[in-house]
Design a protein around this motif. Sequence first.
Motif, mmCIF file in Angstrom:
data_model
loop_
_atom_site.group_PDB
_atom_site.id
_atom_site.type_symbol
_atom_site.label_atom_id
_atom_site.label_comp_id
_atom_site.label_asym_id
_atom_site.label_seq_id
_atom_site.Cartn_x
_atom_site.Cartn_y
_atom_site.Cartn_z
ATOM 1 N N GLY A 73 13.607 -20.947 -31.568
ATOM 2 C CA GLY A 73 12.445 -20.358 -32.210
ATOM 3 C C GLY A 73 12.540 -20.368 -33.719
ATOM 4 N N THR A 74 11.947 -19.357 -34.347
ATOM 5 C CA THR A 74 11.880 -19.283 -35.803
ATOM 6 C C THR A 74 11.725 -17.827 -36.237
ATOM 7 O OG1 THR A 74 10.558 -19.891 -37.748
ATOM 8 C CG2 THR A 74 9.391 -19.737 -35.661
ATOM 9 N N ASN A 75 12.163 -17.544 -37.443
ATOM 10 C CA ASN A 75 11.969 -16.207 -37.997
ATOM 11 C C ASN A 75 10.551 -16.011 -38.547
ATOM 12 O OD1 ASN A 75 14.633 -15.309 -37.501
ATOM 13 N ND2 ASN A 75 15.364 -16.416 -39.314
ATOM 14 N N LYS A 76 9.773 -17.096 -38.546
ATOM 15 C CA LYS A 76 8.383 -16.999 -39.000
ATOM 16 C C LYS A 76 7.448 -17.202 -37.804
ATOM 17 C CE LYS A 76 7.382 -18.186 -43.216
ATOM 18 N NZ LYS A 76 7.143 -18.998 -44.452
ATOM 19 N N SER A 77 6.347 -17.948 -37.935
ATOM 20 C CA SER A 77 5.359 -18.071 -36.858
ATOM 21 C C SER A 77 5.539 -19.366 -36.078
ATOM 22 C CB SER A 77 3.938 -18.007 -37.435
ATOM 23 O OG SER A 77 3.680 -16.721 -37.971
ATOM 24 N N LEU A 78 5.110 -19.326 -34.818
ATOM 25 C CA LEU A 78 5.228 -20.483 -33.926
ATOM 26 C C LEU A 78 3.873 -20.765 -33.281
ATOM 27 C CD1 LEU A 78 6.998 -22.572 -32.399
ATOM 28 C CD2 LEU A 78 7.376 -20.801 -30.658
ATOM 29 N N TRP A 79 3.495 -22.059 -33.297
ATOM 30 C CA TRP A 79 2.248 -22.496 -32.665
ATOM 31 C C TRP A 79 2.619 -23.496 -31.580
ATOM 32 C CZ3 TRP A 79 -2.497 -24.770 -35.792
ATOM 33 C CH2 TRP A 79 -3.598 -24.852 -34.938
ATOM 34 N N ASP A 90 15.362 -20.657 -16.285
ATOM 35 C CA ASP A 90 16.825 -20.646 -16.273
ATOM 36 C C ASP A 90 17.398 -20.013 -17.547
ATOM 37 O OD1 ASP A 90 19.323 -21.098 -15.238
ATOM 38 O OD2 ASP A 90 19.479 -23.127 -16.046
ATOM 39 N N LYS A 91 16.915 -18.798 -17.855
ATOM 40 C CA LYS A 91 17.415 -17.998 -18.971
ATOM 41 C C LYS A 91 17.098 -18.580 -20.362
ATOM 42 C CE LYS A 91 21.160 -15.920 -16.289
ATOM 43 N NZ LYS A 91 22.613 -15.629 -16.211
ATOM 44 N N ASN A 92 16.108 -19.481 -20.456
ATOM 45 C CA ASN A 92 15.647 -19.921 -21.783
ATOM 46 C C ASN A 92 15.172 -18.706 -22.574
ATOM 47 O OD1 ASN A 92 14.078 -22.916 -20.464
ATOM 48 N ND2 ASN A 92 16.141 -22.637 -21.232
ATOM 49 N N PHE A 93 15.472 -18.691 -23.874
ATOM 50 C CA PHE A 93 15.111 -17.551 -24.718
ATOM 51 C C PHE A 93 14.450 -18.083 -25.988
ATOM 52 C CE2 PHE A 93 16.246 -12.956 -25.450
ATOM 53 C CZ PHE A 93 15.576 -12.815 -26.651
ATOM 54 N N VAL A 94 13.179 -17.698 -26.219
ATOM 55 C CA VAL A 94 12.451 -18.095 -27.423
ATOM 56 C C VAL A 94 12.099 -16.839 -28.212
ATOM 57 C CG1 VAL A 94 10.337 -19.130 -28.341
ATOM 58 C CG2 VAL A 94 11.518 -20.200 -26.416
ATOM 59 N N LYS A 95 12.464 -16.833 -29.491
ATOM 60 C CA LYS A 95 12.181 -15.685 -30.356
ATOM 61 C C LYS A 95 11.310 -16.127 -31.529
ATOM 62 C CE LYS A 95 14.299 -11.806 -32.805
ATOM 63 N NZ LYS A 95 13.281 -11.853 -33.873
ATOM 64 N N VAL A 96 10.281 -15.308 -31.822
ATOM 65 C CA VAL A 96 9.359 -15.592 -32.926
ATOM 66 C C VAL A 96 9.345 -14.375 -33.848
ATOM 67 C CG1 VAL A 96 6.989 -16.209 -33.557
ATOM 68 C CG2 VAL A 96 7.968 -17.035 -31.392
ATOM 69 N N GLY A 97 9.683 -14.599 -35.124
ATOM 70 C CA GLY A 97 9.800 -13.477 -36.059
ATOM 71 C C GLY A 97 8.473 -12.932 -36.535
#
Length: 351
Positions: free
Chosen positions: A203-209, A218-225
């Motif tokens: 992911g990113t500490n900023k925005s995601l489109w 299977d435990k994928n983890f996406v984080k958006v700041g």
Amino acid sequence: MRNMSDFRNEDGITLVELLASIAILTIVVALLYSFIFQGLNSEKKTSDAIALNQDGNVLISELRSQYYAGETMLCVETDDKRLTIDDYTITNGDTPLQIDQGCIEGVNTDEPLEIKLTLGNDLGQSITLEATWQRPESAQLALVVGSSGEGGSNPDNITWEYTTDELPCLDNPDYKNLNIKWTGDKLESNCKQYNGPNKNKHGTNKSLWIKNDVDLEDKNFVKVGQHLFTNEKVELEDNATVTVDGNATFNKKVEVSNNAFITIGANSKFQRKLEMEGQSLVRIGGSANFVKKLSMENSARFESGGNSIFSDKIEMEDSASIVIGGSATCLKKVTKENNASITVSGKSTCS
């Protein structure tokens, strides 16, 4: 004894009698055909009138759902409904509005909307339908989705600094502080190489489109700041996780199953169906806006810390639960079966 010839009648049928019989038969057939044709024609007119009325009510229902969902442009397709809009009067508060290419533009959903439509079909039949709508206070409070933070409700207001078909690891120093457009469905491999605190996260500490269909599992983890936007279908399953610190707008269907988890720190809007099952969890810190149906089963749980509006149906079963910290507005039917429950701290129209 009488002769057998006395019992014979050799007169037969005359030409005049034959012609008269044919004429009478022709009149009878013509009358029968006329009755049958009129009956079929009357049945078709009745059927078309019923179809016009049904299509008109569907059109009104579509406009109503969009208005209560807080849309400022209300659009309908009339081609598939076999009708035309022949005349209309639309007033939004004190402001008259126009229909342009099937859309009513510039709607202020904080003001009442009065609509009078005259609809017709290709047989020259017409009906006039009238409706007046005004959103309740709880709905107006709920529809603050996407208002917090710069660009939080519109991806076009954000400067997108990096476009990729492979979502970078969150600790990747080249991309972790960029606004990212994700156009594919791949995840960068070997996130441990960056020796950061987010070894298994992307992911990113900023925005995601997200511009494409995405299936996280299977435990994928996406984080958006900051903020999240999706253009296509999103699926989470098998303990996959998506966390967003800001607002989230999902423009296509979202499926969450098998202990998958979505958490949104601020507000969220679901433009299409949200389907949850298998002890999945969706947690919204702020307000939630559902334009389409919410379907939950098998101990799925939805939580919202603010106000929530549900413009379409809610279907719940098998111990599914909804917990709303603010007010809740349900505009269509709520179905709860097999120990499903809804708990609302504030005002509620969701029974």
